[in-house]
Design an enzyme around this catalytic site. Structure first.
Site, PDB file in Angstrom:
ATOM      1  N   GLY A 118       0.818  -1.202   0.000  1.00  0.00           N
ATOM      2  CA  GLY A 118       0.000   0.000   0.000  1.00  0.00           C
ATOM      3  C   GLY A 118       0.849   1.248   0.000  1.00  0.00           C
ATOM      4  O   GLY A 118       1.516   1.526   0.995  1.00  0.00           O
ATOM      5  N   THR A 119       0.866   1.978  -1.095  1.00  0.00           N
ATOM      6  CA  THR A 119       1.702   3.169  -1.204  1.00  0.00           C
ATOM      7  C   THR A 119       0.911   4.297  -1.840  1.00  0.00           C
ATOM      8  O   THR A 119       0.006   4.066  -2.638  1.00  0.00           O
ATOM      9  CB  THR A 119       2.954   2.903  -2.067  1.00  0.00           C
ATOM     10  OG1 THR A 119       2.549   2.212  -3.255  1.00  0.00           O
ATOM     11  CG2 THR A 119       3.975   2.062  -1.336  1.00  0.00           C
ATOM     12  N   THR A 120       1.285   5.520  -1.497  1.00  0.00           N
ATOM     13  CA  THR A 120       0.729   6.682  -2.185  1.00  0.00           C
ATOM     14  C   THR A 120       1.831   7.700  -2.375  1.00  0.00           C
ATOM     15  O   THR A 120       2.850   7.671  -1.680  1.00  0.00           O
ATOM     16  CB  THR A 120      -0.471   7.274  -1.423  1.00  0.00           C
ATOM     17  OG1 THR A 120      -1.166   8.201  -2.266  1.00  0.00           O
ATOM     18  CG2 THR A 120      -0.039   7.986  -0.143  1.00  0.00           C
TER      19      THR A 120
ATOM     20  N   GLY B 126       2.762   5.128  -6.478  1.00  0.00           N
ATOM     21  CA  GLY B 126       2.482   3.978  -5.653  1.00  0.00           C
ATOM     22  C   GLY B 126       2.398   2.772  -6.579  1.00  0.00           C
ATOM     23  O   GLY B 126       2.544   2.887  -7.792  1.00  0.00           O
ATOM     24  N   GLY B 127       2.157   1.581  -5.988  1.00  0.00           N
ATOM     25  CA  GLY B 127       1.940   0.444  -6.872  1.00  0.00           C
ATOM     26  C   GLY B 127       2.782  -0.783  -6.632  1.00  0.00           C
ATOM     27  O   GLY B 127       3.063  -1.519  -7.581  1.00  0.00           O
TER      28      GLY B 127
END
Length: 484
Positions: free
Chosen positions: A304-306, A384-385
């Protein structure tokens, strides 16, 4: 450029971008904008951003031209408790088309760096106070934010984590079930936390005591871990892409080296060439030969990244990517946020629950990026991703540096990703290119629509002639604001 223009912000949520834009309107710098946006992301993107996690920031000082990478990623604890007991458990996340195993609980929590990162950012170019920075987040957490379809989807995927403890349920499912898109999400405890952080360092609040109390039930973090954690300042990995100069996340992060490796094997900016270069880099990662061996043996892939990109009229810039893993299910009591589960990531734990190395920054795929273009433009981007971060940034940078694309076309271009000889590609590519890819990669999947699977590249740019521009990746409900 219009003299009134103050800067630009791009992020994974309109409220996140708006919080950063508010700082620019108040005379703040790109760093002020990034701090305010990060705080807001903890409110409106809580699955992706949390004070219980960490990340990386690439900063450009407009006056000196110096570029610095700040590493505030979580650190593995200094010692392991012999019996993790109930501190480690397994849940299954449902992605609709597939399910995936995750590990949560107090024993999966690494020492967070997020709040130290905000303080370090503030010391490197902030003009405003933390009271200013946190005001938008406090207002949103108190009055509530409307849950978007994307955030609702993310919550559904990790529902077992958000429902894992009574404390987590009280925040994310106050009515007994997860809130749905369109409903109002409140987090008064997080608002109170940010009010206190506007007055003093987090180390002077009740957060350390509450965190250590939570860790007392099967966790590994001790007071020494909190006291001795430090934000690391690193020199970026810099290289040329065409006539542009690129700045990437250096070791111990895996991302920058993988992107550099792929760029060195890129023959031309065409889909098949891009795929082959990504495949070459991935084979190097898998074989872990030579200089890549230490880095690429077990790279961590944040689930989980932003990302947030900011730039201001003085040439200051900040590219920052943060993660909370998928969350541990463990809340810091009374503070309104969840701790990370970085120690529960299989990629950093090849030998099982106790396989992680002590007192170490795990390798990361996050890669905040800056690009100096030959025409004087400064481009700030990141994504992210999970493991697709490296391919998303690689392709955006290739389109910008080699194809001369503008930031909108670079972000919107159909993407592909190669991992373990399997190709994923968005089917909006030309039919001829899809045929070539299918002929080259027997193991492939073409996605009918653009998809969040391929990351979310949020980018801004400063052009000395035409001013500011920004783009938020629609794959992840991205938003961009130019502040006039």
């Amino acid at each position: 450029m219009g003299k009134s223009q103050k800067g630009a912000v791009a992020a994974g949520h309109m409220l996140t971008a708006e919080a950063g834009a508010a700082m620019l309107r108040e005379g703040g710098s790109a760093v002020d904008a990034a701090i305010a946006a990060l705080a807001m992301a903890c409110v409106c993107e809580p699955v992706l951003a949390s004070p219980g996690g960490g990340g990386f920031a690439m900063i450009r000082d407009g006056a000196s031209g110096k570029t610095t990478l700040l590493d505030f990623f979580p650190q593995t604890p200094r010692q392991k408790r012999g019996d993790i007991g109930d501190g480690y458990r397994t849940i299954e996340a449902d992605f609709g088309t597939t399910t995936q195993i995750f590990h949560i609980g107090p024993a999966t929590v690494a020492t967070p760096g997020f709040l130290d990162g905000l303080e370090a950012l503030s010391e490197r170019g902030a003009r405003l106070s933390h009271q200013d920075h946190f005001a938008p987040a406090i207002s949103a957490a108190t009055g509530g934010v409307e849950i978007t379809s994307y955030q609702a989807y993310l919550s559904t995927v990790v529902e077992p984590i958000l429902m894992a403890t009574e404390a987590a349920r009280s925040v994310f499912a106050p009515g007994g079930t997860l809130q749905r898109a369109g409903e109002n999400f409140l987090n008064p405890a997080l608002a109170e936390t940010f009010k206190k952080l506007g007055q003093t360092s987090w180390r002077q609040t009740e957060i350390p005591e509450a965190l250590l109390k939570e860790q007392g039930e099967g966790g590994h973090i001790t007071e020494a871990d909190l006291q001795q954690y430090g934000v690391e300042e690193r020199s970026p990995l810099s290289l040329s892409v065409g006539n542009a100069k690129l700045f990437l996340n250096p070791l111990p992060a895996a991302s920058g080296t993988l992107i550099q490796y792929a760029l060195r094997h890129l023959e031309m900016c065409a889909p098949l060439s891009l795929a082959k270069a990504l495949d070459t880099a991935d084979q190097a990662r898998l074989s872990a030969r030579g200089d890549l061996s230490v880095l690429l043996d077990h790279p961590l892939r944040q689930k989980g990244t932003t990302h947030i990109s900011t730039v201001d009229a003085d040439g200051n810039a900040c590219s920052v990517t943060v993660s909370n893993g998928t969350g541990s299910g463990e809340m810091v009591d009374g503070c309104g946020f969840m701790l990370n589960n970085i120690l529960g990531e299989d990629d950093v734990n090849p030998d099982g629950a106790l396989g992680w190395p002590v007192n170490t920054r795990p390798a990361s795929m996050m890669c905040p990026t800056l690009l100096d273009m030959p025409d004087g433009r400064l481009i700030v981007l990141g994504s992210g991703g999970s493991s697709r971060i490296r391919s998303a940034i690689f392709q955006a940078v290739a389109h910008l540096g080699l194809n001369g694309a503008d930031i909108h076309k670079a972000v919107e271009a159909p993407r592909l990703h190669v991992e373990e000889s399997h190709l994923d590609a968005e089917a909006q590519l030309e039919e001829r290119d899809l045929t070539l890819l299918a002929d080259t990669f027997a193991d492939h999947r073409f996605w009918p629509q653009k998809n969040m699977f391929f990351g979310g590249v949020h980018a801004v740019q400063f052009d000395p002639v035409s001013g500011f521009d920004g783009v938020g990746d629609a794959r992840r409900e991205g938003a961009a604001i130019v502040v006039n």
